[in-house]
Write an enzyme that holds these catalytic residues in place. Structure first.
Site, mmCIF file in Angstrom:
data_model
loop_
_atom_site.group_PDB
_atom_site.id
_atom_site.type_symbol
_atom_site.label_atom_id
_atom_site.label_comp_id
_atom_site.label_asym_id
_atom_site.label_seq_id
_atom_site.Cartn_x
_atom_site.Cartn_y
_atom_site.Cartn_z
ATOM 1 N N ASP A 1 6.171 -0.152 -15.701
ATOM 2 C CA ASP A 1 6.785 0.163 -14.323
ATOM 3 C C ASP A 1 7.640 -0.662 -13.933
ATOM 4 O OD1 ASP A 1 6.875 2.133 -12.349
ATOM 5 O OD2 ASP A 1 5.246 1.019 -11.139
ATOM 6 N N GLY B 1 2.260 -3.777 1.863
ATOM 7 C CA GLY B 1 2.874 -2.899 0.893
ATOM 8 C C GLY B 1 1.890 -1.961 0.526
ATOM 9 N N ARG B 2 2.326 -0.738 0.217
ATOM 10 C CA ARG B 2 1.480 0.320 0.125
ATOM 11 C C ARG B 2 2.069 1.273 -0.848
ATOM 12 N NH1 ARG B 2 0.582 2.631 4.651
ATOM 13 N NH2 ARG B 2 -1.587 2.105 5.067
ATOM 14 N N GLY B 3 1.312 1.701 -2.196
ATOM 15 C CA GLY B 3 2.029 2.471 -3.262
ATOM 16 C C GLY B 3 0.717 3.565 -3.717
ATOM 17 N N MET C 1 -1.149 3.249 -6.213
ATOM 18 C CA MET C 1 -2.113 2.559 -6.716
ATOM 19 C C MET C 1 -2.828 1.447 -6.004
ATOM 20 S SD MET C 1 -2.775 3.743 -9.868
ATOM 21 C CE MET C 1 -3.784 2.345 -10.568
ATOM 22 N N GLY C 2 -2.703 1.653 -4.639
ATOM 23 C CA GLY C 2 -3.429 1.064 -3.493
ATOM 24 C C GLY C 2 -2.481 0.518 -2.393
ATOM 25 N N GLU C 3 -3.263 -0.711 -1.990
ATOM 26 C CA GLU C 3 -2.359 -1.349 -0.794
ATOM 27 C C GLU C 3 -2.535 -2.842 -1.064
ATOM 28 O OE1 GLU C 3 -4.902 -0.048 2.185
ATOM 29 O OE2 GLU C 3 -3.701 1.546 2.896
ATOM 30 N N VAL C 4 -1.310 -3.570 -0.660
ATOM 31 C CA VAL C 4 -1.440 -4.957 -0.741
ATOM 32 C C VAL C 4 -1.156 -5.475 0.635
ATOM 33 C CG1 VAL C 4 -0.034 -6.744 -1.547
ATOM 34 C CG2 VAL C 4 -0.061 -4.828 -2.770
ATOM 35 N N LYS D 1 -4.230 -7.330 -3.515
ATOM 36 C CA LYS D 1 -4.130 -5.815 -3.657
ATOM 37 C C LYS D 1 -5.456 -5.037 -3.672
ATOM 38 C CE LYS D 1 -1.747 -2.410 -6.916
ATOM 39 N NZ LYS D 1 -0.728 -2.220 -7.762
#
Length: 586
Positions: A133, A16-18, A20-23, A38
């Site tokens: 969120d 995952g990527r958003g 506020m960073g990557e998972v 994360k």
């Protein structure tokens, strides 16, 4: 892929990527287990304030004890990157599920999800932690449909103001409570609002306020009535009240806990449904122009305001009953009878408008022209016994079109000035000044802006008068001129400032105020409001229409509907008590 070393972790797969960073799926060599890791952007670790807050909030989130919150194993910093170690949950997000199917969920399943997420939220709220969120992509479902609320990356303790970055409002606009657009205080009830939005989307397959632009999205949350699930499917009627209360504009009127929302949704699920007709889904409301009817929200807020006031009652008594029946609903006969004959016979008022200029006039996601000016003009035309016909017109063409008769009236935040009164008459309806905006942490002074790049919209008074005059003063003092950067749309001015392409923007005070609100904290005022002047509706010179518009507006002032509309759009500071024809002083 080969595992990438990261301290005592081995990063196996990006899952995952958003923002506020990557998972990553990662292997923890210390504990001999696979986790979800994360990893935040490197620049955040260099921010001492953020790093302190991250550690404090990670510790708080780790203390949330609820089965529907993903357990946090640990947190820290490795190689200049902050990280969060969490239990790895196999599943897919609710957002992915909704996107893949493109259809509403079974109501029983939707309620089941809301109950589980509500439990997680209440557990966090008891510790004073606000998620901020809540949205479908942050709700993870296992194969057994066990729900987890994930990503407390935006969480913060109650009472703290929101953290923003230039050009970005943290959280997702589609689920944000109205109070969050002020960039200030938001408590647990903002999470309840967001979860109600999620419930609506699960039930209908659509977001509450679908929109193509930032301004449309925010205007929906701020002033539009809560959507009714029954408009999508009549069998969802019991959920209408649930959505209405959960998405109330005022936090005090919402469900105060997630449990209250969940219980109401459960009751709606088992409530009897009375369906008339075939029971099939109703057709979506078609896009198009406004009908000229004041929105239900304003009519309800106005009270009646509807009982129309003493002057109107006298007018009704003056007219015989047969005459009264000839007027449309909401018309005041004494005012309607005074409308110029050609306009009265046509039954409509042709209005020239230039968009976008939020919050005064802009288009929503259905292509309708909306805003404070529009709602006020709708009420005025209704009082006059007419229907409004809005025609999008270039700003520079409005006064000439009014003058030659191709438009009855202009409505586009036009400042009434002595110079403009030479060609048209104005009916003043609002007081606005000029307000500058700057990026957060800038130090722009509108009275000392020599050498700066200042953005303005095309043809507005700031572009034609204010900035040229200020720039001439700079040159006369031997300083660098102001570089005026002109944009076709006010939206583009705001976007350029947020992006750092200009140093400041200048616009009418309600417009700048709304742009600051839209920015979620990225923009702040530069100085105070100055050069206040009246907005006016331009009509042909000497036209009797000016008197009709004035009387209709005075009626709305008396009944309180004028103030209600202004308050609804957050521009009540500019309302006037005494409308005039040609009220400009300069």
């Amino acid at each position: 892929m080969d595992a990438t070393p990261f301290g005592h972790y081995r990063l196996q797969e990006l899952i995952g990527r958003g923002g506020m960073g990557e998972v990553y799926r990662a292997y923890d060599t210390k504990t001999d287990r696979v986790v979800a890791l994360k990893v935040l952007p490197s620049q955040l670790a260099q921010d001492a304030v953020f790093q302190q807050r991250f550690r404090r909030e990670s510790q708080a989130a780790a203390g949330v004890n609820d089965p529907h919150v993903v357990p946090i194993h640990g947190y820290g910093e490795i190689d200049g990157r902050l990280y969060l170690d969490m239990r790895l949950i196999e599943g897919r997000t609710l957002g992915a599920m909704l996107s893949e199917t493109g259809k509403p969920l079974d109501p029983a399943f939707a309620v089941q999800i809301v109950e589980q997420v509500a439990s997680a939220l209440d557990a966090a709220h008891e510790l004073g932690l606000i998620h901020r969120d809540v949205k479908p992509s942050n709700i993870l479902l296992t194969k057994q449909n066990f729900a987890y609320l994930i990503d407390f990356g935006l969480a913060r303790t109650a009472g703290e103001s929101g953290m923003t970055t230039a050009g970005s409002t943290l959280g997702t606009l589609a689920y944000m409570a109205p109070e969050r657009f002020d960039g200030g205080f938001a408590d647990a009830r903002a999470d309840t609002y967001a979860l109600t939005c999620v419930l609506y989307e699960c039930l209908t397959g659509a977001r509450p306020y679908p929109a193509d632009s930032l301004e449309q999205q925010i205007a929906g949350h701020m002033v539009s009535p809560a959507p009714k699930p029954s408009e999508s499917n009549a069998r969802l009627a019991p959920f209408d009240e649930v959505i209405e209360k959960g998405m109330a504009k005022k936090p005090a009127k919402r469900y105060q806990t997630g449990a209250e929302l969940a219980a109401a949704a459960r009751r709606a699920l088992t409530a009897p449904v009375r369906v008339t007709g075939s029971g099939r889904h109703t057709a979506a409301r078609p896009a198009g122009r406004r009908t000229g009817r004041l929105p239900q929200r304003a009519l309800l807020a106005a009270g009646v305001l509807a009982v129309v006031g003493a002057g109107a009652v006298a007018a009704w008594m003056w007219w015989d009953s047969r005459s009264a029946q000839d007027w449309p609903d909401g018309a005041v006969p004494a005012i309607a009878a005074g409308v110029p004959a050609d306009i009265r016979e046509a039954g409509k008022l042709v209005i020239g408008v230039n968009v976008p200029y939020a919050p005064n006039e802009f288009t929503n996601s259905d292509g309708e022209i909306v805003g404070f000016d529009v709602d006020l003009m709708d009420a005025v035309t209704r009082t006059m016994g007419l229907s409004p016909e809005y025609r999008e017109t270039e700003f520079d063409d409005i006064l000439p079109a009014v003058r030659d008769g191709s438009l009855d009236v202009g409505m586009s935040s036009v400042t009434d000035t002595l110079d403009r009164q030479k060609v048209v008459d104005f009916v003043t309806y609002f007081e606005a000044g000029t307000l500058w905006a700057q990026r957060k942490d800038s130090s722009v002074d509108p009275s000392a802006a020599c050498g700066l790049r200042v953005g303005v919209a095309n043809s507005v008074i700031q572009e034609t008068v204010e900035i040229p005059a200020k720039s001439d003063e700079c040159v006369a003092a031997g300083l660098a001129p102001i570089e005026k950067v002109v944009f076709a749309r006010q939206d583009d001015v705001t976007a350029a400032l947020i992006a750092g392409d200009i140093d400041a923007m200048s616009a009418d005070s309600p417009v700048t105020g709304f742009a600051i609100k839209l920015s979620g904290g990225a923009l702040v005022p530069a100085g105070s409001v100055f050069d206040s002047a009246p907005y006016g509706w331009p009509v042909a010179k000497g036209s009797e229409l000016a008197g009709s518009l004035l009387r209709a507006l005075e009626h709305l002032v008396e009944t309180g509907e004028y103030k209600t509309i202004a308050t609804m759009w957050g521009v009540e500071r500019g309302i006037i008590a005494d409308p005039k024809i040609n009220g400009a002083q300069r």
